[in-house]
Design an enzyme around this catalytic site. Structure first.
Site: not given
Ligand code: PLP
Length: 452
Positions: A155, A256, A284
């Protein structure tokens, strides 16, 4: 937090009226009551949160829950870390954002460059989605190519050229070709025309796609540890082969590390596996709960941005509050490298205890872990992740897993109801908390029927 508080919370379990009422009133003005489709999956209904501290959340009914979702991963040091809160409060009094450079930009950039092996220069953004869109544009601009290669189940946010079929839909038949399908109603089908896809950990498929399209592929983007559809580490040699293929074909390699960055070690997955990408996306943990992202690479990788030939924007990009969050989180990480050993130890402890518990009650379950990232899914029949999450998802007992999630939530443990969503541990999750989690799952499992 004392056990007695947990017991009290368990005793109050059926009084959901306040949560239900508050949710209904929120739904009057917030479509669906939540601001992300992911959160709409929360059952029986999203908890309406009153506050969060350490590894706990309290809902508006006063229930206290050990949180294994931790806001989808940012809170490595737990919620409401006093040092973090104080630093942000101070920054607010000095101006949250001016749209001009600030001395803390340099501090944040230096910290990232010191910790993340492949990075010399960065740009800030506000979300992983934005940062991914920016790195893909940069790689396309630099290579003059348009194709991008992605991996099934990874994702990279919800922007048009990378979002494809919903990650909860793994139980659907595999698509025939390497061309991904659009992920949601309203997406432009052609937006994915330049996005190729291969299964994770399938080296023959990876080599074949490079043989067929290598000279057109601008970039390969991957989560170096797949963590958005169960936790699936790279097969031995896969990242190295990816690096070699990219070098051979003049393709940019993008990691990523929105989830893995500063979580699997201070240098992320690239440090853990010793393979360096051309560009890295971070978010994050670095933000500690404040919306922020960054992307970066070597000075030469970032050159087109440095001299303004490639475009990247954002009113709030690099706002002082978010950059202060980065500086505070990364300074804390830099001066406490021992946390990663502790997180590894606690992750291993939880993994082993869960495996033993599922074996004891004779329930097939899939437990997978890298560091402080775990995935736990009830199964209808034994399965493993070696052939990727699509095969494993076909064996997952989605209905039973949801029952288990409801049972655990009622007993004071929260994790995401989707069995392919990871669990995130923080430094605040003590061994006693993890024992409590296992005991709660054991207790909740008794009333969860197996669907065959
Ligand atoms: C690996 C990865 N990349 C990108 C994103 C998108 O980030 P955001 O939700 O901040 O846009 C996520 C979000 O979970 C992610 O896990």
């Amino acid at each position: 937090m004392g056990q007695s508080v947990m017991q009290q919370a368990t005793a109050r379990v059926d009084t959901t009226t306040t949560n239900a009422e508050q949710l209904a009133s929120i739904r009057e003005v917030i479509a669906g009551g939540v601001s992300s489709s992911m959160r709409a999956q929360a059952i029986p209904e999203p908890l309406v949160v009153q506050r969060a501290e350490g590894d706990r959340i309290w809902d508006v009914d006063g229930r206290e829950l050990i949180d294994l979702n931790m806001g989808y991963g940012p809170h490595l040091f737990g919620y409401a870390d006093p040092e973090f809160s104080a630093a942000l409060a101070r920054q607010l009094t000095e101006g949250a954002m001016t749209g001009l450079p600030h001395q803390i930009d340099r501090q944040a950039g230096e910290l990232i460059a010191r910790l993340v092996p492949s990075v010399e220069q960065v740009r800030f953004a506000n979300s992983g989605t934005e940062a991914v869109a920016s790195v893909l544009r940069l790689a396309r601009a630099a290579t003059g190519r348009t194709e991008v290669l992605t991996f099934e189940g990874h994702y990279h946010g919800w922007s048009e050229t990378v979002m494809r079929i919903g990650k909860a839909s793994f139980h659907e038949p595999a698509p025939e070709s390497t061309t991904p399908r659009p992920g949601a109603p309203g997406m432009i089908p052609e937006a994915l025309a330049h996005t190729l896809e291969v299964p994770w950990n399938d080296l023959p498929a990876l080599r074949a796609v490079f043989e067929a399209h290598g000279d057109q592929i601008a970039a390969v983007i991957c989560e170096p540890v797949m963590a958005n559809a169960c936790v699936v580490p790279p097969a031995p040699g896969q990242l190295e082969e990816l690096r070699a293929l990219c070098d051979r074909w003049g393709t940019w390699l993008i990691f990523d590390e929105v989830i893995t960055g500063f979580r699997l070690g201070s240098g992320g997955a690239q440090e853990r596996y010793g393979v360096l990408p051309d560009l890295t996306v971070l978010s994050k943990v670095m933000g500690g709960g404040v919306p922020v992202a960054a992307f970066g690479g070597s000075r030469s990788s970032m050159a087109m941005l440095a001299d303004n030939r490639a475009m990247h924007f954002g009113v709030y990009s690099g706002n002082h509050l978010s950059v202060r969050a980065i500086v505070t989180m990364l300074r804390k990480i830099e001066r406490s490298p021992e946390i990663y050993d502790q997180l590894e130890k606690h992750g291993d402890y939880l993994e082993q205890r869960l495996r033993a518990m599922f074996a004891e009650v004779d329930r097939p379950a899939l437990v997978s872990r890298v560091g402080s990232l775990l995935s736990v899914s009830l199964l209808c029949r034994p399965a493993d992740l070696s052939h990727g999450p699509r095969a494993a998802a076909q064996a997952m007992d989605f209905a039973a897993h949801r029952e288990l999630q409801i049972g655990a939530q009622q007993r004071g443990v929260y994790f995401h109801p989707n069995p392919i969503e990871p669990w995130f541990l923080s430094t605040e999750h003590s061994a006693e908390d993890l024992d409590h989690v296992v005991a709660v799952l054991h207790d909740a499992l008794v009333s969860v029927p197996e669907s065959r």
